[in-house]
Design a protein around this motif. Structure first.
Motif, PDB file in Angstrom:
ATOM      1  N   ALA A 176       7.963  -1.353   8.615  1.00 29.49           N
ATOM      2  CA  ALA A 176       9.261  -1.936   8.309  1.00 29.49           C
ATOM      3  C   ALA A 176      10.148  -1.998   9.546  1.00 29.49           C
ATOM      4  CB  ALA A 176       9.946  -1.130   7.204  1.00 29.49           C
ATOM      5  N   GLU A 177      10.099  -0.981  10.397  1.00 31.48           N
ATOM      6  CA  GLU A 177      10.922  -0.949  11.607  1.00 31.48           C
ATOM      7  C   GLU A 177      10.334  -1.792  12.730  1.00 31.48           C
ATOM      8  OE1 GLU A 177      11.323   3.157  12.573  1.00 31.48           O
ATOM      9  OE2 GLU A 177      12.643   3.584  10.873  1.00 31.48           O
ATOM     10  N   GLY A 178       9.111  -2.244  12.560  1.00 36.34           N
ATOM     11  CA  GLY A 178       8.487  -3.067  13.581  1.00 36.34           C
ATOM     12  C   GLY A 178       7.872  -2.270  14.719  1.00 36.34           C
ATOM     13  N   LEU A 179       7.712  -0.980  14.539  1.00 35.47           N
ATOM     14  CA  LEU A 179       7.115  -0.150  15.583  1.00 35.47           C
ATOM     15  C   LEU A 179       5.610  -0.368  15.706  1.00 35.47           C
ATOM     16  CD1 LEU A 179       9.006   3.184  14.854  1.00 35.47           C
ATOM     17  CD2 LEU A 179       9.480   1.528  16.676  1.00 35.47           C
ATOM     18  N   VAL A 180       5.003  -0.705  14.588  1.00 35.01           N
ATOM     19  CA  VAL A 180       3.559  -0.915  14.554  1.00 35.01           C
ATOM     20  C   VAL A 180       3.296  -2.258  13.878  1.00 35.01           C
ATOM     21  CG1 VAL A 180       1.368  -0.011  13.680  1.00 35.01           C
ATOM     22  CG2 VAL A 180       3.144   1.567  14.405  1.00 35.01           C
ATOM     23  N   ALA A 181       2.368  -3.002  14.426  1.00 33.28           N
ATOM     24  CA  ALA A 181       2.019  -4.286  13.818  1.00 33.28           C
ATOM     25  C   ALA A 181       1.240  -4.049  12.535  1.00 33.28           C
ATOM     26  CB  ALA A 181       1.185  -5.110  14.787  1.00 33.28           C
ATOM     27  N   THR A 182       1.537  -4.868  11.539  1.00 38.60           N
ATOM     28  CA  THR A 182       0.813  -4.733  10.274  1.00 38.60           C
ATOM     29  C   THR A 182      -0.605  -5.264  10.455  1.00 38.60           C
ATOM     30  OG1 THR A 182       1.615  -6.881   9.547  1.00 38.60           O
ATOM     31  CG2 THR A 182       2.875  -4.964   8.844  1.00 38.60           C
ATOM     32  N   PRO A 183      -1.567  -4.590   9.844  1.00 35.68           N
ATOM     33  CA  PRO A 183      -2.950  -5.060   9.986  1.00 35.68           C
ATOM     34  C   PRO A 183      -3.122  -6.404   9.299  1.00 35.68           C
ATOM     35  CG  PRO A 183      -2.844  -3.271   8.404  1.00 35.68           C
ATOM     36  CD  PRO A 183      -1.480  -3.410   9.012  1.00 35.68           C
ATOM     37  N   SER A 184      -3.913  -7.262   9.915  1.00 38.09           N
ATOM     38  CA  SER A 184      -4.139  -8.578   9.323  1.00 38.09           C
ATOM     39  C   SER A 184      -5.032  -8.440   8.102  1.00 38.09           C
ATOM     40  CB  SER A 184      -4.780  -9.520  10.335  1.00 38.09           C
ATOM     41  OG  SER A 184      -6.038  -9.014  10.720  1.00 38.09           O
ATOM     42  N   GLN A 185      -4.723  -9.218   7.102  1.00 36.76           N
ATOM     43  CA  GLN A 185      -5.488  -9.200   5.862  1.00 36.76           C
ATOM     44  C   GLN A 185      -6.423 -10.397   5.857  1.00 36.76           C
ATOM     45  OE1 GLN A 185      -5.272  -6.764   3.574  1.00 36.76           O
ATOM     46  NE2 GLN A 185      -3.782  -5.718   4.854  1.00 36.76           N
ATOM     47  N   THR A 186      -7.687 -10.168   6.049  1.00 30.61           N
ATOM     48  CA  THR A 186      -8.656 -11.251   6.020  1.00 30.61           C
ATOM     49  C   THR A 186      -9.510 -11.108   4.774  1.00 30.61           C
ATOM     50  OG1 THR A 186     -10.213  -9.957   7.314  1.00 30.61           O
ATOM     51  CG2 THR A 186      -8.769 -11.450   8.520  1.00 30.61           C
ATOM     52  N   VAL A 187      -9.699 -12.204   4.111  1.00 26.71           N
ATOM     53  CA  VAL A 187     -10.520 -12.207   2.914  1.00 26.71           C
ATOM     54  C   VAL A 187     -11.627 -13.222   3.126  1.00 26.71           C
ATOM     55  CG1 VAL A 187     -10.575 -12.643   0.441  1.00 26.71           C
ATOM     56  CG2 VAL A 187      -8.561 -11.610   1.476  1.00 26.71           C
TER      57      VAL A 187
END
Length: 161
Positions: A114-125
């Motif tokens: 939420a704070e942008g400290l870590v990139a969210t993992p990409s969701q690949t399907v």
């Protein structure tokens, strides 16, 4: 052969001693060290009679860890009821603590995202199975169609898109 051996044990007094029973219904025995009629010493054996004797019904954890250690000779004395209860409570405490740590870790990770400290993992399907010939392709193409025995080299050309 095991029937004959069992009959001889019963006739000549070679008996197993019941050591204990676990909460699953497994019974544990010891056959004490003995001398044969030839003078040879047969060392003591430990054995379990499972509550579900058929092999296909066995599941991991059907024998408690403490009893397994006794059967395999890693400990000299069979486990006591107090020890079994204490270890079971300890395992439950560890599970609760692990769940708490996992929840805290999930909350910290969500905060960092939420704070942008870590990139969210990409969701690949990926649709389909990796072994399928159409894996990763947007759709299965109908062309070229098979011409079987009438195929002539150079007769088919790809579509110009």
């Amino acid at each position: 052969m095991s029937r004959v051996a069992g009959l001889l044990r019963r006739v000549f007094g070679v008996a197993r001693e019941h050591v204990g029973t676990d909460h699953l219904g497994n019974k544990y025995y010891i056959i004490p060290e003995q001398k044969t009629w030839t003078g040879r010493v047969v060392r003591a054996k430990r054995m379990v009679v499972a509550a579900n004797p058929t092999e296909y019904q066995y599941m991991e954890g059907s024998i408690p860890l403490e009893w397994d250690a006794w059967i395999r000779g890693r400990r000299k004395e069979p486990p006591s009821i107090e020890e079994l209860l204490k270890n079971e409570r300890y395992r439950e405490e560890i599970k609760v603590k692990a769940k708490d740590v996992e929840e805290k870790d999930t909350a910290v990770r969500a905060k960092e995202y939420a704070e942008g400290l870590v990139a969210t993992p990409s969701q690949t399907v990926a649709k389909g199975h990796a072994a399928a010939t159409s894996f990763g392709k947007p759709q299965i193409s109908e062309e070229p169609t098979s011409t079987a025995n009438t195929f002539q080299p150079g007769s088919w050309m790809p579509n110009k898109k």
